[in-house]
Design an enzyme around this catalytic site. Structure first.
Site, PDB file in Angstrom:
ATOM      1  N   HIS A 289     -10.493  -3.845   6.238  1.00 56.53           N
ATOM      2  CA  HIS A 289      -9.480  -3.806   7.206  1.00 56.53           C
ATOM      3  C   HIS A 289      -9.791  -2.878   8.395  1.00 56.53           C
ATOM      4  CE1 HIS A 289     -10.117  -0.293   4.828  1.00 56.53           C
ATOM      5  NE2 HIS A 289      -9.453   0.538   5.331  1.00 56.53           N
TER       6      HIS A 289
ATOM      7  N   PHE B   8       0.814  -1.164   0.151  1.00 56.01           N
ATOM      8  CA  PHE B   8      -0.071   0.002   0.072  1.00 56.01           C
ATOM      9  C   PHE B   8       0.879   1.236   0.086  1.00 56.01           C
ATOM     10  CE2 PHE B   8      -3.349   2.937   1.859  1.00 56.01           C
ATOM     11  CZ  PHE B   8      -4.711   2.182   1.229  1.00 56.01           C
TER      12      PHE B   8
ATOM     13  N   CYS C  49      -3.622  16.268  -2.229  1.00 55.88           N
ATOM     14  CA  CYS C  49      -4.956  15.978  -2.962  1.00 55.88           C
ATOM     15  C   CYS C  49      -5.411  17.224  -3.421  1.00 55.88           C
ATOM     16  CB  CYS C  49      -5.895  15.434  -1.690  1.00 55.88           C
ATOM     17  SG  CYS C  49      -7.490  14.866  -2.615  1.00 55.88           S
TER      18      CYS C  49
ATOM     19  N   CYS D 249     -13.519  12.957   3.994  1.00 52.39           N
ATOM     20  CA  CYS D 249     -12.247  12.435   4.177  1.00 52.39           C
ATOM     21  C   CYS D 249     -11.825  12.188   5.596  1.00 52.39           C
ATOM     22  CB  CYS D 249     -11.138  12.920   3.266  1.00 52.39           C
ATOM     23  SG  CYS D 249      -9.590  12.086   3.158  1.00 52.39           S
ATOM     24  N   ASP D 250     -11.360  10.970   5.767  1.00 53.84           N
ATOM     25  CA  ASP D 250     -10.748  10.580   7.139  1.00 53.84           C
ATOM     26  C   ASP D 250      -9.351  10.154   6.911  1.00 53.84           C
ATOM     27  OD1 ASP D 250     -11.047   8.057   6.072  1.00 53.84           O
ATOM     28  OD2 ASP D 250     -12.172   7.059   7.793  1.00 53.84           O
ATOM     29  N   THR D 251      -8.511  10.425   5.996  1.00 49.43           N
ATOM     30  CA  THR D 251      -7.108   9.895   5.769  1.00 49.43           C
ATOM     31  C   THR D 251      -6.362  10.890   5.831  1.00 49.43           C
ATOM     32  OG1 THR D 251      -7.960   8.496   4.039  1.00 49.43           O
ATOM     33  CG2 THR D 251      -5.779   8.922   3.966  1.00 49.43           C
TER      34      THR D 251
ATOM     35  N   CYS E 109     -14.332  17.726  -0.786  1.00 53.29           N
ATOM     36  CA  CYS E 109     -14.535  16.413   0.022  1.00 53.29           C
ATOM     37  C   CYS E 109     -14.341  16.661   1.539  1.00 53.29           C
ATOM     38  CB  CYS E 109     -13.819  15.182  -0.532  1.00 53.29           C
ATOM     39  SG  CYS E 109     -13.829  13.604   0.266  1.00 53.29           S
TER      40      CYS E 109
ATOM     41  N   GLU F  30      -6.281   3.894  -6.612  1.00 54.64           N
ATOM     42  CA  GLU F  30      -7.670   4.442  -6.092  1.00 54.64           C
ATOM     43  C   GLU F  30      -7.559   5.827  -6.155  1.00 54.64           C
ATOM     44  OE1 GLU F  30      -7.981   2.632  -1.947  1.00 54.64           O
ATOM     45  OE2 GLU F  30      -8.126   0.854  -2.785  1.00 54.64           O
TER      46      GLU F  30
END
Length: 214
Positions: free
Chosen positions: A208, A25, A31, A49-51, A46, A120
Site C-alpha cells: 500500500h 480497514f 495499544c 511504530c509509525d501508526t 514497541c 492484525e
C-alpha cells in the site's frame, strides 16, 4: 460495549498473505505497547511504530455504542452485499492493538452480515474464537500470548527477537516484513537474504505504501 475507532475505510489489504484483496480497514484506538504519543516513545515496548491510533478523528472514525452499530457502519462501506455474494466481504481489524476491543459480539455481528474477519495483532492478548484470518506480529520485549493463527508477520530486523525462535509456533504462513524508516533499503536486503537462507519465511512488503493506496 462502546468501540472506539480511529479510522475506517475501503482499501486493498497491503501486507501478508491477503495483499491486494479488497477490505474494509477498521483501526481501533489504543495499544498496550505504546501510548501513541511521541513523548512516550523512548519508554515504549514497541518504539518503531509509525501508526496514528490516538483519538477517533480519522476517516470514518468515531465511538460506536454497540456491535451492531459498528457492524452496520463497516457493511455500509462494502460495494457489494456480502451475505448474498459468492465472495464474502472482508474486514481487517487493526490498531493499535485490536484485541483490546474486538469481542464475540462484534465477531458475530460481522459474520451475520456476510463478512470474513481478519485481525492484525501484536499477540500479547489471546484472541477470541471466530476470527477467520489471524495475523500475529510479535514485538521484542513483549510477552507473546497468542501462539497460533493463520500468519506470523515479523517486522525485521528486531534486536532481541530472532526469527528462528518463532518457527515452532502454530502458524500456516511465516513472513518477514522489512522495518520501515531511514534504513528501509538495507532492511529489505537483509530480509531477502534471510528468506533465501531460511525458506520457511517469505517476504512481505507494504504494498500500500509502494502504490500510494491508503
Amino acid at each position: 460495549m462502546t468501540y472506539s475507532v480511529k479510522e475506517m475505510f475501503l482499501t486493498l489489504q497491503g501486507e501478508g498473505g491477503q495483499a491486494g484483496r479488497a477490505a474494509v480497514f477498521c483501526r481501533f484506538t489504543g495499544c498496550n505497547l505504546w501510548t501513541g504519543r511521541e513523548e512516550d516513545r523512548s519508554k515504549a515496548i514497541c518504539q518503531f511504530c509509525d501508526t496514528d491510533f490516538i483519538g477517533t478523528d480519522g476517516e470514518g472514525g468515531g465511538k460506536f455504542e454497540h456491535a451492531d452499530a459498528l457492524a452496520d457502519a463497516i457493511s455500509s462501506l462494502w460495494p457489494d452485499k456480502p451475505a448474498s455474494a459468492a465472495i464474502p466481504g472482508l474486514v481487517v481489524f487493526t490498531g493499535g492493538e485490536p484485541l483490546l476491543q474486538l469481542d464475540s459480539a462484534l465477531i458475530n455481528a460481522m459474520h451475520q452480515r456476510g463478512f470474513n474477519i481478519a485481525v492484525e495483532s501484536n499477540g500479547t492478548v489471546e484472541a477470541p474464537a471466530g476470527i477467520d484470518w489471524l495475523c500475529i506480529s510479535p514485538k521484542a520485549g513483549a510477552q507473546l500470548e497468542q501462539k497460533r493463527g493463520t500468519e506470523l508477520k515479523l517486522v525485521f530486523p528486531q534486536p532481541g527477537l530472532d526469527p528462528a525462535l518463532l518457527e515452532s509456533l502454530d502458524f500456516k504462513y511465516f513472513w518477514l516484513q522489512p522495518m520501515d524508516g531511514p534504513d528501509q533499503n538495507a532492511n529489505i536486503q537483509a530480509a531477502i537474504r534471510y528468506c533465501m537462507a531460511h525458506p520457511k519465511w517469505g517476504l512481505s512488503l507494504q504494498t500500500h505504501k509502494l502504490t500510494g493506496i491508503p
